[in-house]
Design a protein around this motif. Sequence first.
Motif, short mmCIF file in Angstrom:
data_model
loop_
_atom_site.label_atom_id
_atom_site.label_comp_id
_atom_site.label_asym_id
_atom_site.label_seq_id
_atom_site.Cartn_x
_atom_site.Cartn_y
_atom_site.Cartn_z
N LEU A 52 -60.83 133.22 58.23
CA LEU A 52 -62.06 133.45 57.47
C LEU A 52 -62.02 132.82 56.09
CD1 LEU A 52 -63.06 137.08 58.49
CD2 LEU A 52 -63.87 134.93 59.44
N THR A 53 -60.94 132.97 55.34
CA THR A 53 -60.84 132.32 54.03
C THR A 53 -60.15 130.97 54.15
OG1 THR A 53 -58.76 133.44 53.59
CG2 THR A 53 -60.76 134.50 52.78
N GLY A 54 -59.77 130.60 55.35
CA GLY A 54 -59.10 129.34 55.61
C GLY A 54 -58.69 129.28 57.07
N PHE A 55 -57.82 128.34 57.37
CA PHE A 55 -57.36 128.14 58.73
C PHE A 55 -55.85 128.00 58.74
CE2 PHE A 55 -61.67 126.60 58.55
CZ PHE A 55 -62.24 127.12 59.70
N SER A 56 -55.22 128.42 59.82
CA SER A 56 -53.79 128.18 59.98
C SER A 56 -53.55 127.49 61.31
CB SER A 56 -52.97 129.45 59.86
OG SER A 56 -53.52 130.50 60.54
N ALA A 57 -52.56 126.63 61.28
CA ALA A 57 -52.19 125.86 62.46
C ALA A 57 -50.74 126.20 62.82
CB ALA A 57 -52.32 124.37 62.20
N ALA A 58 -50.54 126.68 64.04
CA ALA A 58 -49.20 126.91 64.56
C ALA A 58 -48.85 125.67 65.38
CB ALA A 58 -49.18 128.16 65.43
N PHE A 59 -47.67 125.12 65.14
CA PHE A 59 -47.29 123.88 65.82
C PHE A 59 -45.77 123.77 65.88
CE2 PHE A 59 -47.73 123.10 61.34
CZ PHE A 59 -46.69 122.25 61.01
N THR A 60 -45.31 122.75 66.60
CA THR A 60 -43.89 122.52 66.77
C THR A 60 -43.54 121.10 66.36
OG1 THR A 60 -43.90 124.04 68.64
CG2 THR A 60 -42.01 122.58 68.46
N ILE A 61 -42.43 120.95 65.66
CA ILE A 61 -41.84 119.64 65.36
C ILE A 61 -40.36 119.76 65.67
CG2 ILE A 61 -41.30 117.92 63.59
CD1 ILE A 61 -43.81 118.78 62.10
N GLU A 62 -39.88 118.92 66.55
CA GLU A 62 -38.46 118.89 66.94
C GLU A 62 -37.91 120.28 67.25
OE1 GLU A 62 -36.24 116.72 64.00
OE2 GLU A 62 -37.47 114.93 64.26
N ASN A 63 -38.58 121.00 68.13
CA ASN A 63 -38.17 122.32 68.61
C ASN A 63 -38.17 123.42 67.54
OD1 ASN A 63 -37.77 121.35 71.25
ND2 ASN A 63 -35.75 120.61 70.69
N THR A 64 -38.82 123.18 66.41
CA THR A 64 -38.96 124.21 65.38
C THR A 64 -40.43 124.57 65.28
OG1 THR A 64 -37.07 123.34 64.14
CG2 THR A 64 -38.59 124.76 62.93
N ASN A 65 -40.72 125.88 65.28
CA ASN A 65 -42.09 126.36 65.18
C ASN A 65 -42.49 126.53 63.72
OD1 ASN A 65 -42.39 126.60 68.00
ND2 ASN A 65 -41.36 128.57 67.96
N TYR A 66 -43.67 126.03 63.38
CA TYR A 66 -44.19 126.08 62.02
C TYR A 66 -45.55 126.75 62.01
CZ TYR A 66 -40.68 122.56 60.79
OH TYR A 66 -39.50 121.89 60.58
N LEU A 67 -45.94 127.22 60.83
CA LEU A 67 -47.28 127.73 60.60
C LEU A 67 -47.75 127.17 59.26
CD1 LEU A 67 -49.54 129.68 61.59
CD2 LEU A 67 -48.52 131.38 60.08
N ALA A 68 -48.81 126.35 59.30
CA ALA A 68 -49.36 125.75 58.08
C ALA A 68 -50.71 126.36 57.79
CB ALA A 68 -49.49 124.24 58.26
N ASN A 69 -50.97 126.64 56.52
CA ASN A 69 -52.23 127.24 56.10
C ASN A 69 -53.03 126.26 55.25
OD1 ASN A 69 -51.90 130.03 57.13
ND2 ASN A 69 -50.10 129.96 55.82
N PHE A 70 -54.33 126.21 55.54
CA PHE A 70 -55.25 125.30 54.84
C PHE A 70 -56.47 126.08 54.37
CE2 PHE A 70 -52.75 122.71 57.63
CZ PHE A 70 -52.56 121.52 56.94
N SER A 71 -57.05 125.63 53.27
CA SER A 71 -58.30 126.23 52.80
C SER A 71 -59.44 125.77 53.69
CB SER A 71 -58.58 125.82 51.35
OG SER A 71 -58.96 124.46 51.30
N ASN A 72 -60.61 126.34 53.52
CA ASN A 72 -61.78 125.92 54.29
C ASN A 72 -62.16 124.48 54.00
OD1 ASN A 72 -62.32 128.29 55.76
ND2 ASN A 72 -63.28 129.22 53.98
N LYS A 73 -61.74 123.95 52.85
CA LYS A 73 -62.06 122.57 52.46
C LYS A 73 -60.98 121.58 52.89
CE LYS A 73 -64.91 124.00 48.62
NZ LYS A 73 -65.16 123.94 47.19
N GLY A 74 -59.93 122.09 53.52
CA GLY A 74 -58.88 121.21 54.01
C GLY A 74 -57.70 121.05 53.07
N ASP A 75 -57.65 121.82 51.99
CA ASP A 75 -56.52 121.74 51.07
C ASP A 75 -55.33 122.48 51.68
OD1 ASP A 75 -58.04 120.39 49.10
OD2 ASP A 75 -58.84 122.31 48.39
N TRP A 76 -54.20 121.78 51.78
CA TRP A 76 -52.99 122.40 52.31
C TRP A 76 -52.49 123.42 51.30
CZ3 TRP A 76 -47.87 121.82 50.38
CH2 TRP A 76 -46.89 122.42 51.19
N GLN A 77 -52.13 124.62 51.78
CA GLN A 77 -51.67 125.69 50.90
C GLN A 77 -50.18 125.96 51.03
OE1 GLN A 77 -54.52 128.59 52.28
NE2 GLN A 77 -55.87 128.16 50.55
N ASN A 78 -49.69 126.06 52.27
CA ASN A 78 -48.26 126.29 52.48
C ASN A 78 -47.91 126.11 53.95
OD1 ASN A 78 -48.53 128.88 53.93
ND2 ASN A 78 -49.12 129.71 51.95
#
Length: 150
Positions: A52-78
């Motif tokens: 609602l205040t942004g979006f998060s993407a769960a994904f994998t890189i080289e067998n490691t699971n990550y969670l990245a958070n972005f604002s509604n405008k596409g600014d990467w947060q963490n």
Amino acid sequence: MKRIFFITGIVATILLSTQGVSAQIRKIPAEVTDSFTAKYPEAKGVEWRDKLTGFSAAFTIENTNYLANFSNKGDWQNTEHEIQQDELPSAVSDGLEKSKYADWEVLKVDHIELSNEQVEYRIEVGKGDIKKRNLYFNSKGRLTKDKLTL
């Protein structure tokens, strides 16, 4: 009279449950997906979540699971990923040992890359079945946040 309250309760429950569903169906803006793709071109198995205040993407890189958070405008947060306790920098391990939670069991450790080029470590600790806390340490081992968790 009891039937009216019962039926009203059922209708209210149905209406409230459909409100939550519609919030999850919102289309992810192109700014968000473009920003994600630019930052993580090698990401596999991407799953988006609407916060609602942004979006998060769960994904994998080289067998490691990550969670990245972005604002509604596409600014990467963490971006965060789980690590083992023995992977903590010595300053953070020392900070935990010097804290009042030194005798609590470490349940989970996350490495969090922040947008200001800083790194933070979230250590979930527990004592018994009910007491659980999320402890946030900076890379110098200083406890910056202490939050109760379930």
